[in-house]
Design an enzyme around this catalytic site. Structure first.
Site, PDB file in Angstrom:
ATOM      1  N   THR A 228     -17.347 -13.443  27.159  1.00  0.00           N
ATOM      2  CA  THR A 228     -16.846 -14.350  26.121  1.00  0.00           C
ATOM      3  C   THR A 228     -15.479 -14.922  26.479  1.00  0.00           C
ATOM      4  OG1 THR A 228     -18.121 -13.257  24.413  1.00  0.00           O
ATOM      5  CG2 THR A 228     -16.184 -14.430  23.663  1.00  0.00           C
TER       6      THR A 228
ATOM      7  N   TYR B  27     -22.033 -19.808  20.870  1.00  0.00           N
ATOM      8  CA  TYR B  27     -21.344 -20.185  22.103  1.00  0.00           C
ATOM      9  C   TYR B  27     -22.088 -19.551  23.266  1.00  0.00           C
ATOM     10  CZ  TYR B  27     -19.507 -15.416  22.293  1.00  0.00           C
ATOM     11  OH  TYR B  27     -19.409 -14.066  22.376  1.00  0.00           O
TER      12      TYR B  27
ATOM     13  N   THR C 274     -17.369  -8.055  26.755  1.00  0.00           N
ATOM     14  CA  THR C 274     -17.004  -6.806  26.083  1.00  0.00           C
ATOM     15  C   THR C 274     -18.202  -5.874  25.865  1.00  0.00           C
ATOM     16  OG1 THR C 274     -17.280  -7.861  23.922  1.00  0.00           O
ATOM     17  CG2 THR C 274     -15.058  -7.872  24.872  1.00  0.00           C
ATOM     18  N   ASP C 275     -19.430  -6.434  25.901  1.00  0.00           N
ATOM     19  CA  ASP C 275     -20.592  -5.626  25.494  1.00  0.00           C
ATOM     20  C   ASP C 275     -20.794  -4.382  26.365  1.00  0.00           C
ATOM     21  OD1 ASP C 275     -21.053  -7.390  23.472  1.00  0.00           O
ATOM     22  OD2 ASP C 275     -22.805  -8.347  24.366  1.00  0.00           O
TER      23      ASP C 275
ATOM     24  N   LYS D 139     -16.656   0.246  22.706  1.00  0.00           N
ATOM     25  CA  LYS D 139     -16.714  -0.921  21.827  1.00  0.00           C
ATOM     26  C   LYS D 139     -17.237  -0.433  20.476  1.00  0.00           C
ATOM     27  CE  LYS D 139     -18.224  -5.669  21.314  1.00  0.00           C
ATOM     28  NZ  LYS D 139     -18.861  -6.871  21.860  1.00  0.00           N
TER      29      LYS D 139
ATOM     30  N   GLU E  35     -27.064  24.634  19.552  1.00  0.00           N
ATOM     31  CA  GLU E  35     -28.400  24.841  18.971  1.00  0.00           C
ATOM     32  C   GLU E  35     -29.486  24.813  20.043  1.00  0.00           C
ATOM     33  OE1 GLU E  35     -29.532  23.081  15.105  1.00  0.00           O
ATOM     34  OE2 GLU E  35     -27.536  22.199  15.158  1.00  0.00           O
TER      35      GLU E  35
HETATM   36  C1  SIN Z   1     -18.302 -10.553  24.782  1.00  0.00           C
HETATM   37  O1  SIN Z   1     -17.842 -10.794  25.870  1.00  0.00           O
HETATM   38  O2  SIN Z   1     -17.556 -10.273  23.818  1.00  0.00           O
HETATM   39  C2  SIN Z   1     -19.758 -10.569  24.445  1.00  0.00           C
HETATM   40  C3  SIN Z   1     -20.638 -11.084  25.526  1.00  0.00           C
HETATM   41  C4  SIN Z   1     -20.505 -10.306  26.788  1.00  0.00           C
HETATM   42  O3  SIN Z   1     -20.384  -9.089  26.752  1.00  0.00           O
HETATM   43  O4  SIN Z   1     -20.549 -10.948  27.853  1.00  0.00           O
END
Ligand code: SIN
Length: 355
Positions: free
Chosen positions: A37, A50, A116-117, A189, A312
């Site tokens: 992103t 986007y 971020t994913d 995340k 457990e």
């Molecule tokens: C992001 O970057 O926040 C989402 C999409 C990705 O991980 O490329």
């Protein structure tokens, strides 16, 4: 004799003058771009919708001219993908390239721009496969570059500030997002939309960036980078490891793909309930995996707390490994690398105890 001494002094001074003429005015930070992103563009500055990975690294760098106040910057595009499509080949390329770059005295730190994913997975993979004490920092954005209040420029600035700082050495691979510096082992995340999405819910952030300087509160005691035994220099593929997710009434057939030898799985992470607990419907299938020589690691679908050994579940009797603080997606990274060294479950458990 006196003449010789004066000559030696003149020579030393001349060398010192030449060296200081070539001395660095600023640290050298190398940015490796992978998309995400932070490099995303959309038609609207306010509405959703986007495409990730559209803007090349040169444009990202030129959008933040202040980076040049912090460091000499070089950029290189590795791939342009949304990180939901991250794969082993990109990880191996990144690890090899970073090891090559950091072996040079000319490079002081690395920044990786990334979606971020799956950033936490890439960060942890590099934490175990980069063999340098120089700073390696991942950053990204929750809002695309065309959005109002895009968070990418400041995140990139803070990431470069961290990578350029000698104080960031020996801290393992880091994620710098929204002003926080997080260690690769614990960061996750946590939110699908918020810019404050990366947190370390068990350990807390290593520090934060303030006025272009990292400030430190914690350091990890887990093994990483220079202490890591995992070496991918000569690897082109990684052992195949998958994740099976548990829930009420889960059926054993969710394990079928792992048990089919044609699929080539060497390991499976069980994302269990609670403290990595296993539904009675699926227990025999996990025992069957062990009987077929497939490594089984118990982790938890919960976001906090360790999955402990011998609670457990009688791990010794079933030859299962406990993931401790690693969530399923990071346990998968460590198991893949562990399987490059051993298939002995007790040896694998030691890796999970230490890394
Ligand atoms: C992001 O970057 O926040 C989402 C999409 C990705 O991980 O490329």
């Amino acid at each position: 004799m006196k003449n010789l001494k004066s000559l030696a002094l003149v020579a030393v001074m001349a060398i010192a003058t030449v060296m200081s003429a070539f001395a660095k005015d600023k640290p050298d930070v190398y940015i490796l771009a992978t998309g995400g992103t932070i490099a995303g563009t959309g038609a609207s500055a306010v509405a959703s919708g986007y495409t990730a990975g559209q803007v090349a690294i040169e444009s990202l760098i030129s959008a933040v001219p202040h980076l040049r106040d912090l460091a000499n910057i070089t950029g290189e595009q590795i791939v342009s993908i949304g990180s939901q499509d991250m794969n082993d080949q990109v990880w191996l390329t990144l690890a090899k390239r970073i090891n090559e770059l950091l072996a040079s005295d000319d490079i002081d730190g690395i920044v990786i721009t990334h979606g971020t994913d799956t950033m936490e997975e890439t960060a942890y993979f590099l934490n175990l496969t980069v063999h340098s004490n120089k700073p390696v920092v991942l950053t990204g954005a929750m809002r695309p570059s065309t959005a109002l209040s895009a968070d990418g420029p400041l995140n990139l600035y803070n990431a470069v500030a961290t990578a350029a700082s000698p104080s960031a050495k020996d801290r393992g691979v880091m994620v710098v997002m929204n002003g926080l510096i997080l260690g690769a082992h614990g960061t996750q995340k946590m939110n699908t939309l918020s810019v404050q999405t990366f947190q370390d819910p068990d350990g807390g952030p290593l520090g934060y960036v303030y006025n272009s300087e990292p400030r430190w509160n914690l350091c990890t005691l887990k093994k990483h980078t220079t202490q890591s035994v995992f070496d991918v220099t000569n690897l082109d593929v990684l052992p195949k490891v998958g994740i099976v997710y548990s829930y009420s009434n889960v059926d054993a057939d969710v394990m079928s793909p792992f048990l089919n030898p044609a699929n080539g799985y060497q390991g499976v992470i069980h994302a269990g309930v609670g403290n990595g607990n296993i539904h009675k419907n699926i227990f025999p299938a996990l025992d069957q995996a062990r009987a077929q020589g497939i490594a089984v690691v118990r982790s938890s679908r919960l976001p906090t707390g360790p999955t402990t050994l011998y609670d457990e579940v009688d791990d010794e009797a079933h030859q299962f490994v406990a993931s401790w603080e690693l969530n399923p997606q990071k346990a998968r990274v460590l198991l893949m690398l562990g399987l490059t060294k051993t298939h002995d479950w007790k040896e694998l458990q030691k890796y999970f105890d230490e890394y």
